[in-house]
Design an enzyme around this catalytic site. Structure first.
Site, PDB file in Angstrom:
ATOM      1  N   CYS A 266       0.792  -1.236   0.000  1.00  0.00           N
ATOM      2  CA  CYS A 266       0.000   0.000   0.000  1.00  0.00           C
ATOM      3  C   CYS A 266       0.820   1.279   0.000  1.00  0.00           C
ATOM      4  O   CYS A 266       0.716   2.070  -0.935  1.00  0.00           O
ATOM      5  CB  CYS A 266      -0.962  -0.007   1.187  1.00  0.00           C
ATOM      6  SG  CYS A 266      -2.232  -1.260   1.026  1.00  0.00           S
ATOM      7  N   ARG A 333       5.306  -7.859  -0.980  1.00  0.00           N
ATOM      8  CA  ARG A 333       5.197  -6.806  -1.989  1.00  0.00           C
ATOM      9  C   ARG A 333       5.964  -5.558  -1.533  1.00  0.00           C
ATOM     10  O   ARG A 333       5.737  -5.037  -0.455  1.00  0.00           O
ATOM     11  CB  ARG A 333       3.724  -6.482  -2.271  1.00  0.00           C
ATOM     12  CG  ARG A 333       3.025  -7.607  -3.022  1.00  0.00           C
ATOM     13  CD  ARG A 333       1.560  -7.323  -3.280  1.00  0.00           C
ATOM     14  NE  ARG A 333       0.733  -7.507  -2.117  1.00  0.00           N
ATOM     15  CZ  ARG A 333      -0.602  -7.423  -2.117  1.00  0.00           C
ATOM     16  NH1 ARG A 333      -1.230  -7.155  -3.254  1.00  0.00           N
ATOM     17  NH2 ARG A 333      -1.295  -7.605  -1.014  1.00  0.00           N
TER      18      ARG A 333
HETATM   19  N1  LIG Z   1      -3.503  -5.256   1.478  1.00  0.00           N
HETATM   20  C1  LIG Z   1      -3.874  -4.337   2.341  1.00  0.00           C
HETATM   21  O1  LIG Z   1      -3.459  -4.317   3.491  1.00  0.00           O
HETATM   22  C2  LIG Z   1      -4.845  -3.265   1.925  1.00  0.00           C
HETATM   23  C3  LIG Z   1      -5.419  -2.452   2.914  1.00  0.00           C
HETATM   24  C4  LIG Z   1      -6.344  -1.479   2.523  1.00  0.00           C
HETATM   25  C5  LIG Z   1      -6.642  -1.314   1.180  1.00  0.00           C
HETATM   26  N2  LIG Z   1      -6.051  -2.098   0.245  1.00  0.00           N
HETATM   27  C6  LIG Z   1      -6.439  -1.918  -1.149  1.00  0.00           C
HETATM   28  O2  LIG Z   1      -7.382  -2.930  -1.483  1.00  0.00           O
HETATM   29  C7  LIG Z   1      -7.213  -3.360  -2.839  1.00  0.00           C
HETATM   30  C8  LIG Z   1      -6.936  -4.850  -2.880  1.00  0.00           C
HETATM   31  O3  LIG Z   1      -5.711  -5.083  -2.237  1.00  0.00           O
HETATM   32  P1  LIG Z   1      -5.233  -6.559  -1.837  1.00  0.00           P
HETATM   33  O4  LIG Z   1      -3.961  -6.410  -1.092  1.00  0.00           O
HETATM   34  O5  LIG Z   1      -6.373  -7.294  -1.244  1.00  0.00           O
HETATM   35  O6  LIG Z   1      -4.932  -7.126  -3.306  1.00  0.00           O
HETATM   36  P2  LIG Z   1      -4.623  -8.645  -3.731  1.00  0.00           P
HETATM   37  O7  LIG Z   1      -3.693  -8.557  -4.872  1.00  0.00           O
HETATM   38  O8  LIG Z   1      -4.215  -9.434  -2.519  1.00  0.00           O
HETATM   39  O9  LIG Z   1      -6.042  -9.206  -4.195  1.00  0.00           O
HETATM   40  C9  LIG Z   1      -6.700  -8.780  -5.345  1.00  0.00           C
HETATM   41  C10 LIG Z   1      -7.439  -9.997  -5.920  1.00  0.00           C
HETATM   42  O10 LIG Z   1      -8.317  -9.555  -6.943  1.00  0.00           O
HETATM   43  C11 LIG Z   1      -8.355 -10.570  -7.944  1.00  0.00           C
HETATM   44  N3  LIG Z   1      -8.934  -9.975  -9.163  1.00  0.00           N
HETATM   45  C12 LIG Z   1      -8.392  -9.094 -10.016  1.00  0.00           C
HETATM   46  N4  LIG Z   1      -9.274  -8.744 -10.974  1.00  0.00           N
HETATM   47  C13 LIG Z   1     -10.416  -9.422 -10.708  1.00  0.00           C
HETATM   48  C14 LIG Z   1     -11.695  -9.463 -11.317  1.00  0.00           C
HETATM   49  N5  LIG Z   1     -11.993  -8.710 -12.382  1.00  0.00           N
HETATM   50  N6  LIG Z   1     -12.617 -10.279 -10.793  1.00  0.00           N
HETATM   51  C15 LIG Z   1     -12.358 -11.022  -9.694  1.00  0.00           C
HETATM   52  N7  LIG Z   1     -11.163 -11.009  -9.068  1.00  0.00           N
HETATM   53  C16 LIG Z   1     -10.208 -10.212  -9.566  1.00  0.00           C
HETATM   54  C17 LIG Z   1      -6.927 -11.021  -8.038  1.00  0.00           C
HETATM   55  O11 LIG Z   1      -6.821 -12.301  -8.627  1.00  0.00           O
HETATM   56  C18 LIG Z   1      -6.506 -11.023  -6.562  1.00  0.00           C
HETATM   57  O12 LIG Z   1      -6.722 -12.273  -5.953  1.00  0.00           O
HETATM   58  C19 LIG Z   1      -6.089  -2.497  -3.392  1.00  0.00           C
HETATM   59  O13 LIG Z   1      -6.647  -1.372  -4.010  1.00  0.00           O
HETATM   60  C20 LIG Z   1      -5.319  -2.083  -2.156  1.00  0.00           C
HETATM   61  O14 LIG Z   1      -4.629  -0.864  -2.328  1.00  0.00           O
HETATM   62  C21 LIG Z   1      -5.176  -3.089   0.591  1.00  0.00           C
END
Ligand SMILES: NC(=O)c1ccc[n+]([C@@H]2O[C@H](COP(=O)([O-])OP(=O)(O)OC[C@H]3O[C@@H](n4cnc5c(N)ncnc54)[C@H](O)[C@@H]3O)[C@@H](O)[C@H]2O)c1
Length: 439
Positions: A266, A333
């Site tokens: 993030c 990451r």
């Molecule tokens: N990781 C964190 O701690 C955190 C905290 C707050 C906000 N966020 C935000 O939340 C969002 C997700 O982050 P994350 O870490 O969970 O990402 P991630 O990469 O762990 O998960 C994203 C998932 O979405 C799937 N995906 C992509 N396109 C898709 C589609 N069209 N249909 C269905 N599935 C699909 C991917 O295969 C993946 O499994 C980002 O914008 C991130 O900035 C993350």
């Protein structure tokens, strides 16, 4: 309520599991069939404390299901959460292709009213884009189905994500449809029984709130890292300085620990996305500096290694404790460990590494260019020094006599300041840490 989560990653899976825990009927969609297979077999694709138990309980209770079937996912929930990744594009801006693809899929397949909730971290104005994409699909199909878009940024911390979701400091909702906002308030109400608030605002302010929060936290880290540099140069001790300033209630004790720089999925990407959001005409000198300080910080431990051993590191082996970007997660990451290990490998050194959870993820990055050990002490065999890159609790009180007997020389580079310099000196170690003038 019937809820669909699009994207079953860190945020999507925790959100889905915790919403199911409150009795909602949740279907989690992901395009990654391997991830869904893992979940269906009763395992987790990520390490997150407490998550497996919540997932298993709710799967067993029939409230949590997983699918790769986009049609089924759209049909399932009146509430459609988008929680897909928003990685950095080449120019640093947030790449919205996954968010917009998710929106397109909803627009192509929906046959009844949907509340589309954007949980991904997205640039200001994305709510409008998501709405436009869905409207465009409906128009192409020639159907008139009602929907609304709500922004609902997520503030959970990896390593404590379940706890954060179950007891959030606040829930932010951005939108202008009173019924949809009311439904979401109802959905979140069980998580806010201690009185923490739901903040309702316009969608753009909600989107900005997430970036502003991360920018503030990253700024605090770069701030203390810069103070640590100055402490080293002027022979002050940043730990003492930190204690002194953290007792000032205007400053507080959180997020002012010096280290090897921030990482994770993030902060780095969100700072870059903010700078890009501002565009060429509105430079962001503060955030640009936050990023520069962080980049410099990631190289400082390696500089200390070179200062100690000289420029030629090619015949040396180094032990690494900690690979994940922070403890209690397997997430690699943008982890600072990547930068440190690459520098060591580029210098021709051998690396033997241990992390309690992130070895599999590290293997995806380094393959067999480094050695992975089953236990932390195994990494020390024949190493010239130990580098600590993640502050896992199990590293905090090790058997120092054993460390000393396994290392070729008793040298520790501590990128997280987890030991006391005076104690380590007494034990006969040469000990380097961050900002404590102990070299
Ligand atoms: N990781 C964190 O701690 C955190 C905290 C707050 C906000 N966020 C935000 O939340 C969002 C997700 O982050 P994350 O870490 O969970 O990402 P991630 O990469 O762990 O998960 C994203 C998932 O979405 C799937 N995906 C992509 N396109 C898709 C589609 N069209 N249909 C269905 N599935 C699909 C991917 O295969 C993946 O499994 C980002 O914008 C991130 O900035 C993350």
């Amino acid at each position: 309520m019937k809820v669909t989560i699009v994207g079953t990653g860190y945020v999507g899976l925790v959100t889905g599991a915790c919403l199911a825990e409150m009795g909602n009927h949740v279907l989690c969609l992901d395009l990654d069939a391997e991830k869904i297979r893992t979940l269906e077999s009763g395992s987790l694709p990520i390490h997150e404390p407490g998550l497996l138990e919540v997932v298993r309980r709710n799967v067993a209770g029939g409230r949590l299901q997983f699918t790769t079937d986009g049609e089924r996912a759209v049909a399932h929930g009146t509430l459609q959460f988008i929680a897909v990744g928003t990685p950095p594009d080449e120019d640093g801006s947030a790449d919205l292709q996954y968010v917009l693809a998710a929106a397109r899929n909803i627009g192509q397949l929906m046959t009844d009213y949907k509340v589309v909730i954007d949980k991904s971290t997205v640039p200001v104005g994305t709510g409008d884009k998501v709405g436009a994409v869905i409207a465009e699909q409906l128009a192409t199909r020639g159907v008139d189905v009602d929907f609304t878009v709500v922004s609902n940024p997520e503030f959970m911390k990896e390593g404590a994500a379940v706890e954060d979701f179950m007891k959030p400091d606040r829930v932010v909702l951005g939108g202008d449809n009173p019924e949809a906002l009311e439904t979401l308030k109802e959905l979140y109400e069980p998580f806010l029984r201690t009185g923490n608030p739901i903040l309702v605002m316009d969608s753009r302010s909600a989107e900005m709130s997430k970036y502003a929060a991360n920018a503030m936290l990253a700024t605090k880290i770069s701030f203390i890292n810069e103070i640590a540099c100055l402490c080293e140069a002027l022979r002050a001790d940043v730990s003492e300085v930190r204690r002194a300033i953290s007792l000032d209630r205007r400053i507080g004790p959180h997020f002012i620990f010096p280290g090897v720089g921030y990482g994770g999925s993030c902060f780095p990407k969100d700072i870059r996305a903010m700078i890009s959001m501002a565009g060429d005409n509105r430079a962001m000198p503060l955030l640009t500096a936050v990023e520069q300080v962080n980049e410099r910080q990631k190289g400082r431990l390696f500089d200390k290694v070179k200062n100690h051993f000289g420029d030629d590191l090619s015949r040396l082996t180094f032990a690494i404790w900690g690979l994940a970007f922070k403890p209690r997660t397997d997430d690699m990451r943008d982890a600072p460990s990547i930068v440190v290990i690459k520098a060591l490998l580029d210098a021709g050194s051998r690396v033997q590494a241990f992390d309690p959870e992130a070895m599999e993820e590290a293997r995806k990055i380094f393959g067999d260019r480094i050695q992975y050990t089953h236990r932390n002490y195994d990494a020390l065999h024949g190493a010239a020094a130990l580098l600590i890159l993640t502050e896992w609790n199990e590293f905090r009180r090790p058997d120092f006599a054993r460390i000393k007997s396994l290392l070729k020389q008793p040298v520790i580079f501590d990128g997280r300041n987890i030991f006391d310099p005076a104690d380590l000196r007494k034990l006969g170690f040469t000990y380097y840490s961050i900002g404590r003038n102990d070299g």
